[in-house]
Write a protein that holds these residues in place. Structure first.
Motif, PDB file in Angstrom:
ATOM      1  N   LEU A  76      27.282  10.346  86.538  1.00  9.99           N
ATOM      2  CA  LEU A  76      26.239   9.705  85.741  1.00  9.99           C
ATOM      3  C   LEU A  76      26.039   8.239  86.134  1.00  9.99           C
ATOM      4  O   LEU A  76      24.920   7.718  86.026  1.00  9.99           O
ATOM      5  N   ARG A  77      27.099   7.591  86.583  1.00  2.00           N
ATOM      6  CA  ARG A  77      27.002   6.176  86.977  1.00  2.00           C
ATOM      7  C   ARG A  77      26.441   6.008  88.386  1.00  2.00           C
ATOM      8  O   ARG A  77      26.052   4.892  88.760  1.00  2.00           O
ATOM      9  N   SER A  78      26.412   7.086  89.146  1.00  2.00           N
ATOM     10  CA  SER A  78      25.874   7.003  90.498  1.00  2.00           C
ATOM     11  C   SER A  78      24.378   6.743  90.452  1.00  2.00           C
ATOM     12  O   SER A  78      23.666   7.283  89.603  1.00  2.00           O
ATOM     13  N   ARG A  79      23.886   5.930  91.363  1.00  2.50           N
ATOM     14  CA  ARG A  79      22.469   5.574  91.373  1.00  2.50           C
ATOM     15  C   ARG A  79      21.598   6.608  92.076  1.00  2.50           C
ATOM     16  O   ARG A  79      20.392   6.639  91.889  1.00  2.50           O
ATOM     17  N   ARG A  80      22.194   7.434  92.936  1.00  5.02           N
ATOM     18  CA  ARG A  80      21.431   8.444  93.651  1.00  5.02           C
ATOM     19  C   ARG A  80      22.323   9.662  93.892  1.00  5.02           C
ATOM     20  O   ARG A  80      23.521   9.637  93.604  1.00  5.02           O
ATOM     21  N   TYR A  81      21.709  10.704  94.418  1.00  2.78           N
ATOM     22  CA  TYR A  81      22.442  11.944  94.671  1.00  2.78           C
ATOM     23  C   TYR A  81      23.522  11.734  95.723  1.00  2.78           C
ATOM     24  O   TYR A  81      23.270  11.260  96.828  1.00  2.78           O
ATOM     25  N   ASN A  82      24.758  12.084  95.349  1.00  3.97           N
ATOM     26  CA  ASN A  82      25.892  12.067  96.262  1.00  3.97           C
ATOM     27  C   ASN A  82      26.527  13.450  96.221  1.00  3.97           C
ATOM     28  O   ASN A  82      27.021  13.866  95.169  1.00  3.97           O
ATOM     29  N   PRO A  83      26.528  14.209  97.333  1.00  6.44           N
ATOM     30  CA  PRO A  83      27.045  15.583  97.316  1.00  6.44           C
ATOM     31  C   PRO A  83      28.479  15.684  96.812  1.00  6.44           C
ATOM     32  O   PRO A  83      28.822  16.639  96.094  1.00  6.44           O
ATOM     33  N   PHE A  84      29.335  14.712  97.166  1.00 10.41           N
ATOM     34  CA  PHE A  84      30.729  14.771  96.722  1.00 10.41           C
ATOM     35  C   PHE A  84      30.827  14.621  95.204  1.00 10.41           C
ATOM     36  O   PHE A  84      31.590  15.337  94.552  1.00 10.41           O
ATOM     37  N   PHE A  85      30.063  13.696  94.642  1.00 11.65           N
ATOM     38  CA  PHE A  85      30.085  13.506  93.187  1.00 11.65           C
ATOM     39  C   PHE A  85      29.539  14.739  92.479  1.00 11.65           C
ATOM     40  O   PHE A  85      30.140  15.255  91.532  1.00 11.65           O
ATOM     41  N   TYR A  86      28.369  15.218  92.932  1.00 12.86           N
ATOM     42  CA  TYR A  86      27.707  16.343  92.268  1.00 12.86           C
ATOM     43  C   TYR A  86      28.583  17.593  92.301  1.00 12.86           C
ATOM     44  O   TYR A  86      28.805  18.230  91.261  1.00 12.86           O
ATOM     45  N   TRP A  87      29.075  17.969  93.468  1.00  8.76           N
ATOM     46  CA  TRP A  87      29.817  19.222  93.584  1.00  8.76           C
ATOM     47  C   TRP A  87      31.215  19.125  92.994  1.00  8.76           C
ATOM     48  O   TRP A  87      31.805  20.148  92.604  1.00  8.76           O
ATOM     49  N   THR A  88      31.745  17.916  92.875  1.00  5.14           N
ATOM     50  CA  THR A  88      33.014  17.760  92.157  1.00  5.14           C
ATOM     51  C   THR A  88      32.834  18.065  90.679  1.00  5.14           C
ATOM     52  O   THR A  88      33.694  18.681  90.049  1.00  5.14           O
ATOM     53  N   VAL A  89      31.693  17.655  90.106  1.00  2.00           N
ATOM     54  CA  VAL A  89      31.427  17.991  88.698  1.00  2.00           C
ATOM     55  C   VAL A  89      31.216  19.497  88.546  1.00  2.00           C
ATOM     56  O   VAL A  89      31.719  20.110  87.598  1.00  2.00           O
ATOM     57  N   ILE A  90      30.479  20.110  89.465  1.00  2.43           N
ATOM     58  CA  ILE A  90      30.300  21.561  89.417  1.00  2.43           C
ATOM     59  C   ILE A  90      31.653  22.264  89.451  1.00  2.43           C
ATOM     60  O   ILE A  90      31.914  23.202  88.682  1.00  2.43           O
ATOM     61  N   LEU A  91      32.539  21.806  90.330  1.00  2.68           N
ATOM     62  CA  LEU A  91      33.880  22.405  90.428  1.00  2.68           C
ATOM     63  C   LEU A  91      34.665  22.205  89.141  1.00  2.68           C
ATOM     64  O   LEU A  91      35.322  23.128  88.651  1.00  2.68           O
ATOM     65  N   SER A  92      34.597  21.000  88.573  1.00  2.00           N
ATOM     66  CA  SER A  92      35.372  20.728  87.348  1.00  2.00           C
ATOM     67  C   SER A  92      34.833  21.546  86.173  1.00  2.00           C
ATOM     68  O   SER A  92      35.609  22.019  85.336  1.00  2.00           O
ATOM     69  N   THR A  93      33.509  21.765  86.116  1.00  2.00           N
ATOM     70  CA  THR A  93      32.979  22.620  85.047  1.00  2.00           C
ATOM     71  C   THR A  93      33.396  24.074  85.256  1.00  2.00           C
ATOM     72  O   THR A  93      33.607  24.810  84.293  1.00  2.00           O
ATOM     73  N   SER A  94      33.520  24.484  86.511  1.00  2.00           N
ATOM     74  CA  SER A  94      33.944  25.852  86.801  1.00  2.00           C
ATOM     75  C   SER A  94      35.401  26.065  86.418  1.00  2.00           C
ATOM     76  O   SER A  94      35.763  27.099  85.845  1.00  2.00           O
ATOM     77  N   MET A  95      36.257  25.085  86.738  1.00  2.00           N
ATOM     78  CA  MET A  95      37.674  25.204  86.374  1.00  2.00           C
ATOM     79  C   MET A  95      37.853  25.163  84.867  1.00  2.00           C
ATOM     80  O   MET A  95      38.570  25.988  84.284  1.00  2.00           O
ATOM     81  N   ALA A  96      37.185  24.184  84.223  1.00  2.00           N
ATOM     82  CA  ALA A  96      37.287  24.083  82.766  1.00  2.00           C
ATOM     83  C   ALA A  96      36.692  25.318  82.098  1.00  2.00           C
ATOM     84  O   ALA A  96      37.242  25.839  81.125  1.00  2.00           O
ATOM     85  N   GLY A  97      35.568  25.803  82.635  1.00  2.30           N
ATOM     86  CA  GLY A  97      34.936  26.991  82.072  1.00  2.30           C
ATOM     87  C   GLY A  97      35.827  28.212  82.149  1.00  2.30           C
ATOM     88  O   GLY A  97      35.820  29.064  81.244  1.00  2.30           O
ATOM     89  N   THR A  98      36.631  28.319  83.221  1.00  2.00           N
ATOM     90  CA  THR A  98      37.556  29.448  83.368  1.00  2.00           C
ATOM     91  C   THR A  98      38.561  29.491  82.230  1.00  2.00           C
ATOM     92  O   THR A  98      38.735  30.524  81.569  1.00  2.00           O
ATOM     93  N   THR A  99      39.231  28.367  81.971  1.00  2.19           N
ATOM     94  CA  THR A  99      40.274  28.365  80.942  1.00  2.19           C
ATOM     95  C   THR A  99      39.686  28.304  79.530  1.00  2.19           C
ATOM     96  O   THR A  99      40.284  28.841  78.594  1.00  2.19           O
ATOM     97  N   MET A 100      38.518  27.687  79.371  1.00  3.15           N
ATOM     98  CA  MET A 100      37.863  27.692  78.063  1.00  3.15           C
ATOM     99  C   MET A 100      37.486  29.115  77.666  1.00  3.15           C
ATOM    100  O   MET A 100      37.673  29.531  76.515  1.00  3.15           O
TER     101      MET A 100
END
Length: 284
Positions: A76-100
């Motif tokens: 959210l603090r990033s000023r523009r699209y950064n693939p590492f930032f974006y896909w790290t959030v996707i990964l973290s939602t996937s991991m959290a979603g698994t255990t949730m």
């Protein structure tokens, strides 16, 4: 010099002609390949923490949700699209979603424990709601998010999401949809009788139908995107289970650690490729 495609009109600013830098990626074939890789890794990594390392669903959910919050703040603090930032959030939602999902749907019965294990981590092992009830709750949450989103008047089109509020709603929908997708994947693999391969084939068939519907003018592409986003999660969940579960249960028995390591390397490689493409676009 920045390419003009890096900028989009922001409907939230006073000047309709004003432009801001895009925050989210273009939806291409590469996008969906990375989404499936991230969600498959999310399944194996979530199981690695909760089951293999025996932290349990309760502690792992707390840990992974905190990781999600940290990665989200960076994005959210990033000023523009950064693939590492974006896909790290996707990964973290996937991991959290698994255990949730596991925490919502499962309980402390032996069928959810590894061979020889009598307990799984500290705290409650699960609410035991079951997949139908858990899915109904998650679908209701997703409907609420999209209803709020609709009433704000902000766009659902991913490439045009540039404001903080719209992006916050987007990531809320991503977290809930990944959790819902995990529930669907586990139901298909464990309770439907289809098994891992059958569940994956069913979801693949449904995704093929969505691709065909893209050619139907009456069906909004935005709707197809969100349905596909939910469905790629059970595809990743069934693929992850197929890689890690014992051969007696229809899996390849590669283990959560080994599978997660290979998938992590693949995802990092894809993120690196996406980053290089983004830099070339900016330099054009």
């Amino acid at each position: 010099m920045l390419d003009k495609t890096e900028f989009v009109a922001d409907p939230q600013v006073a000047d309709p002609g004003a432009c801001v830098m895009k925050k989210l990626p273009e939806v291409t074939l590469a996008f969906w390949i990375m989404k499936i890789a991230a969600t498959t890794l999310g399944e194996t990594a979530g199981d690695l923490f909760a089951q293999t390392l025996k932290l349990g669903y309760f502690l792992t959910t707390i840990l992974l949700f905190l990781i999600f919050v940290v990665t989200l703040v960076v994005q959210l603090r990033s000023r523009r699209y950064n693939p590492f930032f974006y896909w790290t959030v996707i990964l973290s939602t996937s991991m959290a979603g698994t255990t949730m999902s596991d925490f919502m749907n499962r309980d402390a019965s032996a069928k959810y424990l590894s061979d020889g294990a009598t307990s799984l981590g500290w705290g409650p092992q699960g609410l035991g709601l079951g997949y139908p009830v858990g899915a109904a709750i998650l679908i209701s949450l997703l409907v609420v998010i999209f209803t709020v989103w609709k009433f704000t008047g902000m766009t659902f089109v991913i490439r045009d999401i540039v404001t903080f509020r719209a992006e916050a709603l987007f990531w809320s929908a991503i977290l809930v949809s990944n959790t819902l997708g995990t529930s669907m994947g586990d139901f298909l693999s464990d309770s439907s009788g289809l098994g891992y391969a059958g569940g994956a084939l069913l979801v693949t068939g449904l995704l093929a139908v969505l691709v065909a519907l893209m050619r139907v003018p009456a069906v909004p592409n935005v709707l197809l995107f969100w349905i596909a986003f939910v469905l790629t999660r059970p595809l990743g969940a069934t693929a992850g289970d197929f890689l890690t579960k014992p051969t007696a249960k229809g899996g390849l028995d590669l283990g959560t650690a080994g599978s997660s390591a290979v998938l992590f390397a693949v995802l990092v490689g894809l993120m690196g490729y996406a980053h290089l493409r983004e830099r070339r676009t900016l330099a054009a």
